[in-house]
Design an enzyme around this catalytic site. Structure first.
Site, PDB file in Angstrom:
ATOM      1  NE  ARG A  58      -5.282   0.994  -2.401  1.00 47.04           N
ATOM      2  CZ  ARG A  58      -4.526  -0.077  -2.640  1.00 47.04           C
ATOM      3  NH1 ARG A  58      -5.030  -1.273  -2.525  1.00 47.04           N
ATOM      4  NH2 ARG A  58      -3.266   0.075  -2.996  1.00 47.04           N
ATOM      5  CD  GLN A  90       6.478  -6.148  -3.367  1.00 46.40           C
ATOM      6  OE1 GLN A  90       6.016  -6.890  -2.523  1.00 46.40           O
ATOM      7  NE2 GLN A  90       7.495  -5.357  -3.118  1.00 46.40           N
ATOM      8  CG  ASN A  91       4.100   0.143  -5.495  1.00 44.26           C
ATOM      9  OD1 ASN A  91       4.064  -0.588  -4.511  1.00 44.26           O
ATOM     10  ND2 ASN A  91       4.985   1.126  -5.626  1.00 44.26           N
ATOM     11  CG  ASP A  93       1.313   3.550  -7.694  1.00 44.03           C
ATOM     12  OD1 ASP A  93       2.086   3.475  -8.674  1.00 44.03           O
ATOM     13  OD2 ASP A  93       1.740   3.562  -6.518  1.00 44.03           O
ATOM     14  CG  HIS A 108       1.425  -7.774  -5.692  1.00 38.07           C
ATOM     15  ND1 HIS A 108       1.973  -7.282  -4.532  1.00 38.07           N
ATOM     16  CD2 HIS A 108       1.881  -9.055  -5.795  1.00 38.07           C
ATOM     17  CE1 HIS A 108       2.734  -8.217  -3.956  1.00 38.07           C
ATOM     18  NE2 HIS A 108       2.699  -9.289  -4.709  1.00 38.07           N
ATOM     19  CB  CYS A 116     -14.068 -10.320 -17.160  1.00 39.83           C
ATOM     20  SG  CYS A 116     -15.700 -11.037 -17.377  1.00 39.83           S
ATOM     21  CB  CYS A 135     -16.941  -7.887 -19.102  1.00 39.39           C
ATOM     22  SG  CYS A 135     -15.481  -8.402 -20.032  1.00 39.39           S
ATOM     23  N   GLY A 174      11.807   0.529  -1.183  1.00 40.06           N
ATOM     24  CA  GLY A 174      10.548   0.816  -0.494  1.00 40.06           C
ATOM     25  C   GLY A 174       9.626  -0.358  -0.307  1.00 40.06           C
ATOM     26  CG  LEU A 201      11.606   5.949   5.942  1.00 37.31           C
ATOM     27  CD1 LEU A 201      12.336   7.175   5.417  1.00 37.31           C
ATOM     28  CD2 LEU A 201      10.111   6.259   6.076  1.00 37.31           C
TER      29      LEU A 201
HETATM   30  P1  OAD Z   1       4.708  -2.191   3.010  1.00 39.15           P
HETATM   31  O1  OAD Z   1       3.726  -1.186   3.517  1.00 39.15           O
HETATM   32  O2  OAD Z   1       4.700  -3.542   3.632  1.00 39.15           O
HETATM   33  O3  OAD Z   1       6.191  -1.624   3.194  1.00 39.15           O
HETATM   34  C1  OAD Z   1       6.541  -0.342   2.779  1.00 39.15           C
HETATM   35  C2  OAD Z   1       8.009  -0.149   3.048  1.00 39.15           C
HETATM   36  O4  OAD Z   1       8.375   1.111   2.529  1.00 39.15           O
HETATM   37  C3  OAD Z   1       8.396  -0.170   4.534  1.00 39.15           C
HETATM   38  O5  OAD Z   1       9.551  -0.983   4.694  1.00 39.15           O
HETATM   39  C4  OAD Z   1       8.729   1.300   4.841  1.00 39.15           C
HETATM   40  O6  OAD Z   1       9.781   1.442   5.777  1.00 39.15           O
HETATM   41  C5  OAD Z   1       9.157   1.802   3.482  1.00 39.15           C
HETATM   42  N1  OAD Z   1       8.917   3.242   3.265  1.00 39.15           N
HETATM   43  C6  OAD Z   1       7.913   4.025   3.742  1.00 39.15           C
HETATM   44  N2  OAD Z   1       8.046   5.277   3.290  1.00 39.15           N
HETATM   45  C7  OAD Z   1       9.155   5.308   2.507  1.00 39.15           C
HETATM   46  C8  OAD Z   1       9.821   6.329   1.772  1.00 39.15           C
HETATM   47  N3  OAD Z   1       9.382   7.582   1.726  1.00 39.15           N
HETATM   48  N4  OAD Z   1      10.956   5.974   1.085  1.00 39.15           N
HETATM   49  C9  OAD Z   1      11.424   4.709   1.128  1.00 39.15           C
HETATM   50  N5  OAD Z   1      10.838   3.716   1.803  1.00 39.15           N
HETATM   51  C10 OAD Z   1       9.710   4.009   2.487  1.00 39.15           C
HETATM   52  O7  OAD Z   1       4.521  -2.264   1.421  1.00 39.15           O
HETATM   53  P2  OAD Z   1       5.027  -3.381   0.389  1.00 39.15           P
HETATM   54  O8  OAD Z   1       6.309  -3.967   0.837  1.00 39.15           O
HETATM   55  O9  OAD Z   1       4.953  -2.794  -0.946  1.00 39.15           O
HETATM   56  O10 OAD Z   1      -0.060  -6.555  -1.865  1.00 39.15           O
HETATM   57  O11 OAD Z   1       3.891  -4.467   0.557  1.00 39.15           O
HETATM   58  C11 OAD Z   1       3.931  -5.618  -0.246  1.00 39.15           C
HETATM   59  C12 OAD Z   1       2.533  -6.072  -0.582  1.00 39.15           C
HETATM   60  O12 OAD Z   1       1.784  -6.241   0.619  1.00 39.15           O
HETATM   61  C13 OAD Z   1       1.731  -5.071  -1.370  1.00 39.15           C
HETATM   62  O13 OAD Z   1       1.975  -5.134  -2.761  1.00 39.15           O
HETATM   63  C14 OAD Z   1       0.319  -5.437  -1.061  1.00 39.15           C
HETATM   64  C15 OAD Z   1       0.437  -5.795   0.404  1.00 39.15           C
HETATM   65  O14 OAD Z   1      -0.389  -6.803   0.831  1.00 39.15           O
HETATM   66  C16 OAD Z   1      -1.298  -6.578  -2.391  1.00 39.15           C
HETATM   67  O15 OAD Z   1      -2.162  -5.761  -2.132  1.00 39.15           O
HETATM   68  C17 OAD Z   1      -1.545  -7.696  -3.341  1.00 39.15           C
HETATM   69 ZN    ZN Z   2     -15.691 -10.716 -19.686  1.00 34.47          ZN
END
Ligand code: OAD
Ligand code: ZN
Length: 234
Positions: A58, A90-91, A93, A108, A116, A135, A174, A201
């Site tokens: 990733r 929460q992203n 990236d 997140h 480390c 590290c 999103g 979306l």
């Molecule tokens: P999700 O994959 O759960 O949700 C993504 C949301 O974005 C959904 O509601 C989609 O409908 C919407 N979506 C998709 N494409 C879109 C677009 N082009 N424009 C607008 N909305 C769109 O992702 P998160 O809610 O971010 O945590 O997930 C939360 C956390 O769960 C993440 O940070 C991750 C995961 O476990 C960790 O990895 C720590």
């Molecule tokens: Zn260290």
């Protein structure tokens, strides 16, 4: 409009149009992997190479994606609002930063950071972690992805909660509203008396908690909302 405090929460949906997969959509990351196999401390303990490989891939994929109009619009909003805007993402990236945003909290964690296990310090990290690099701070070969896994405490919660308590507008972009504590931010904002807006979306699990919900792709909805806000509308 000046002096109005805005908190924007972003999730995987804001980066979807950049080509970063979401988690819970049909082509999402958790479709191909069981979250508990790659995103928990237990998974890292039992199969570190699988977990490191997942995050190495990733991290490497970031080189092939670019910010989209939604990230760019939020950077434009920061130019206008300055300290009155906080983006909580929460992203993991770096697309908000590459678009020009500076007031971003990665609750997140971040792919471009390593944590480390030995000294608990965080270092900027662009390469792989699978090959056990030392590290940069303490020399121990115990670097892990600086990602908040299930069961761990998100970063910067004090700062986020304080911003939510003081905000006039809360916008969620999103995110599926499936993961706490982020899913509960809208309630804190409502308690603070803020206007609440969801841009997604599809309807999310928490859509009913927002005063206003707009459905569509972030790349269209976010620039339109930012222009509207900057023109003085709400
Ligand atoms: P999700 O994959 O759960 O949700 C993504 C949301 O974005 C959904 O509601 C989609 O409908 C919407 N979506 C998709 N494409 C879109 C677009 N082009 N424009 C607008 N909305 C769109 O992702 P998160 O809610 O971010 O945590 O997930 C939360 C956390 O769960 C993440 O940070 C991750 C995961 O476990 C960790 O990895 C720590
Ligand atoms: Zn260290």
């Amino acid at each position: 409009m000046t002096g109005r405090k805005v908190v924007v929460l972003t999730g995987a949906g804001i980066s979807a149009e950049s080509g970063v997969p979401t988690f819970r959509d049909s082509d999402g990351l958790w479709e191909g992997h069981r979250a508990e196999d790659v995103a928990t401390p237990e998974a890292f303990e039992h199969q570190p190479s699988v977990v490191q490989g997942f995050y190495d891939a990733r991290r490497a994929a970031l080189a092939h994606v670019e910010p989209n109009p939604a990230h760019l619009a939020l950077a434009r909003l920061e130019e206008a609002l300055g300290d009155d805007l906080l983006v909580v993402t929460q992203n993991v990236d770096d697309l908000h930063e590459r678009a020009g945003s500076t007031r971003v909290v990665h609750m997140h964690g971040e792919l471009l950071s390593a944590l480390c296990v030995g000294c608990r310090r965080r270092s900027r990290w662009a390469g792989d972690l699978s090959d056990h690099p030392p590290c940069p701070r303490c020399g121990s070969a115990e670097l892990r992805p600086d990602i908040v896994w299930f069961g761990e405490v998100p970063y910067a919660m004090d700062r986020i909660i304080e911003a939510l308590h003081r905000c006039d507008l809360f916008v969620s972009i999103g995110t599926s509203g499936a993961v706490y504590p982020a899913a509960g931010f809208v309630q804190s904002a409502v308690t603070a008396g803020a206007h609440t807006l969801e841009l997604n979306l599809l309807p999310s699990e928490g859509s009913h908690l927002f005063e206003e919900s707009r459905l569509g792709p972030a790349g269209v909805l976010v620039p339109a909302w930012v222009s509207e806000w900057l023109d003085g509308a709400r």
